[in-house]
Motif scaffolding. Structure first.
Motif, PDB file in Angstrom:
ATOM      1  N   PHE A  26       0.822  -1.208   0.000  1.00  0.00           N
ATOM      2  CA  PHE A  26       0.000   0.000   0.000  1.00  0.00           C
ATOM      3  C   PHE A  26       0.853   1.254   0.000  1.00  0.00           C
ATOM      4  CE2 PHE A  26      -2.565  -3.308   1.945  1.00  0.00           C
ATOM      5  CZ  PHE A  26      -3.825  -3.106   1.402  1.00  0.00           C
ATOM      6  N   LEU A  27       0.236   2.335  -0.459  1.00  0.00           N
ATOM      7  CA  LEU A  27       0.791   3.666  -0.291  1.00  0.00           C
ATOM      8  C   LEU A  27       0.218   4.259   0.995  1.00  0.00           C
ATOM      9  CD1 LEU A  27       0.310   4.937  -3.967  1.00  0.00           C
ATOM     10  CD2 LEU A  27       2.410   4.037  -2.925  1.00  0.00           C
ATOM     11  N   PRO A  28       0.916   5.188   1.631  1.00  0.00           N
ATOM     12  CA  PRO A  28       0.462   5.716   2.922  1.00  0.00           C
ATOM     13  C   PRO A  28      -0.630   6.781   2.823  1.00  0.00           C
ATOM     14  CG  PRO A  28       2.538   6.731   2.320  1.00  0.00           C
ATOM     15  CD  PRO A  28       2.261   5.699   1.259  1.00  0.00           C
ATOM     16  N   VAL A 105      -7.287   0.815   8.663  1.00  0.00           N
ATOM     17  CA  VAL A 105      -7.393  -0.551   9.177  1.00  0.00           C
ATOM     18  C   VAL A 105      -8.750  -0.698   9.840  1.00  0.00           C
ATOM     19  CG1 VAL A 105      -6.530  -2.239  10.839  1.00  0.00           C
ATOM     20  CG2 VAL A 105      -4.916  -0.879   9.499  1.00  0.00           C
ATOM     21  N   LEU A 106      -9.470  -1.736   9.455  1.00  0.00           N
ATOM     22  CA  LEU A 106     -10.742  -2.084  10.074  1.00  0.00           C
ATOM     23  C   LEU A 106     -10.641  -3.501  10.624  1.00  0.00           C
ATOM     24  CD1 LEU A 106     -13.168  -1.002   7.188  1.00  0.00           C
ATOM     25  CD2 LEU A 106     -12.575   0.364   9.193  1.00  0.00           C
ATOM     26  N   ILE A 148      -9.300   1.242  -4.905  1.00  0.00           N
ATOM     27  CA  ILE A 148      -8.685   1.155  -3.582  1.00  0.00           C
ATOM     28  C   ILE A 148      -8.305  -0.293  -3.301  1.00  0.00           C
ATOM     29  CG2 ILE A 148      -9.133   1.375  -1.098  1.00  0.00           C
ATOM     30  CD1 ILE A 148      -8.699   4.032  -2.476  1.00  0.00           C
ATOM     31  N   GLY A 149      -7.082  -0.507  -2.828  1.00  0.00           N
ATOM     32  CA  GLY A 149      -6.642  -1.842  -2.482  1.00  0.00           C
ATOM     33  C   GLY A 149      -7.219  -2.302  -1.153  1.00  0.00           C
ATOM     34  N   MET A 150      -7.469  -3.596  -1.047  1.00  0.00           N
ATOM     35  CA  MET A 150      -7.982  -4.165   0.204  1.00  0.00           C
ATOM     36  C   MET A 150      -7.334  -5.509   0.443  1.00  0.00           C
ATOM     37  SD  MET A 150     -11.928  -4.865   1.339  1.00  0.00           S
ATOM     38  CE  MET A 150     -12.324  -6.304   2.347  1.00  0.00           C
ATOM     39  N   GLY A 151      -6.953  -5.745   1.687  1.00  0.00           N
ATOM     40  CA  GLY A 151      -6.383  -7.026   2.075  1.00  0.00           C
ATOM     41  C   GLY A 151      -7.098  -7.588   3.285  1.00  0.00           C
ATOM     42  N   CYS A 178      -7.191  -4.320   5.640  1.00  0.00           N
ATOM     43  CA  CYS A 178      -6.318  -3.213   5.252  1.00  0.00           C
ATOM     44  C   CYS A 178      -6.912  -2.544   4.013  1.00  0.00           C
ATOM     45  CB  CYS A 178      -4.915  -3.723   4.928  1.00  0.00           C
ATOM     46  SG  CYS A 178      -4.089  -4.583   6.279  1.00  0.00           S
ATOM     47  N   LEU A 179      -7.068  -1.240   4.069  1.00  0.00           N
ATOM     48  CA  LEU A 179      -7.613  -0.479   2.950  1.00  0.00           C
ATOM     49  C   LEU A 179      -6.652   0.649   2.604  1.00  0.00           C
ATOM     50  CD1 LEU A 179     -11.352  -0.042   4.003  1.00  0.00           C
ATOM     51  CD2 LEU A 179     -10.563  -1.272   1.982  1.00  0.00           C
ATOM     52  N   GLY A 180      -6.441   0.880   1.316  1.00  0.00           N
ATOM     53  CA  GLY A 180      -5.583   2.002   0.978  1.00  0.00           C
ATOM     54  C   GLY A 180      -5.285   2.114  -0.500  1.00  0.00           C
ATOM     55  N   HIS A 181      -4.697   3.226  -0.852  1.00  0.00           N
ATOM     56  CA  HIS A 181      -4.252   3.443  -2.224  1.00  0.00           C
ATOM     57  C   HIS A 181      -3.055   2.531  -2.501  1.00  0.00           C
ATOM     58  CE1 HIS A 181      -6.803   7.005  -2.817  1.00  0.00           C
ATOM     59  NE2 HIS A 181      -6.574   7.242  -1.542  1.00  0.00           N
TER      60      HIS A 181
END
Length: 217
Positions: A26-28, A105-106, A148-151, A178-181
């Motif tokens: 991910f990017l921050p 983060v969820l 948006i990336g998700m893991g 995990c969620l993020g650009h």
């Protein structure tokens, strides 16, 4: 009257399904608040047995708590590696989470008091977990469509994570999300790219009338 969507809409649905990825890099950059709300709403529209809606989501805004969750994941990563025996070193080379890098983060959890819900669960009580998984998949597809990336991270001791997040008795965490650009999405699932496993043939997984009987071609 046809209830079929337009072909472009149908193509988009199949495309997002095919291009969904379990992201670890991910990017921050922060995730826009309105976008996060849309993703949560997509999850909340998921199907659930008996319409019980057993999902609960905890947004981890406290950095120290995020670090503590990462520490739990790291503990389980080491234990999982040891349990894999001959594949231990191979597993340890894999990146299994992006908790410290991602924008959000969820924690997705099962609610407490689920024993009160009998509809659809009398013989299959695990359908509450299936319902949460459907909600998570909704979020995953929506996130991919939004770019948006998700893991989904499942390497943790559930009791320890529940205690960290002050969950009531009976509630259970099932996923650290995990969620993020991202710089880019993986061309193929990461574990496939890394040679950990390959996608099985659908023909080997579909039976007709009884277990193990394959469709005739």
């Amino acid at each position: 009257m046809s209830h079929r969507y337009s072909q472009s809409d149908i193509d988009a649905v199949y495309r997002v399904i095919a291009e969904r990825r379990d992201m670890r890099h991910f990017l921050p950059d922060p995730v826009d608040a309105d976008l996060l709300q849309r993703l949560l709403q997509a999850a909340h529209l998921g199907p659930s047995v008996g319409f019980m809606q057993p999902w609960r989501f905890i947004r981890i805004a406290d950095r120290s708590k995020r670090n503590a969750i990462h520490a739990l994941v790291e503990q389980e990563r080491i234990l999982t590696a040891k349990a894999l025996e001959e594949r231990e070193d191979e597993f340890m080379r894999l990146k299994v989470d992006g908790i410290l890098e991602c924008g959000e983060v969820l924690v997705a959890a099962l609610m407490d008091g689920r024993e009160r819900h009998v509809f659809g669960r009398r013989t299959l009580p695990e359908m509450d977990l299936a319902s949460v998984a459907c909600a998570i998949q909704n979020m995953w597809l929506a996130a991919r469509a939004e770019g948006i990336g998700m893991g989904w991270v499942s390497l943790f001791d559930a009791d320890k994570l529940a205690a960290l997040l002050a969950m009531p008795e009976g509630a259970k965490p099932v996923a650290v999300i995990c969620l993020g650009h991202v710089k880019e999405f993986y061309a193929r699932p990461m574990l496939e790219q890394e040679g950990w496993a390959a996608r099985q043939s659908l023909d080997d997984l579909v039976y007709r009338d009884a277990w193990g009987i394959k469709e005739e071609k």
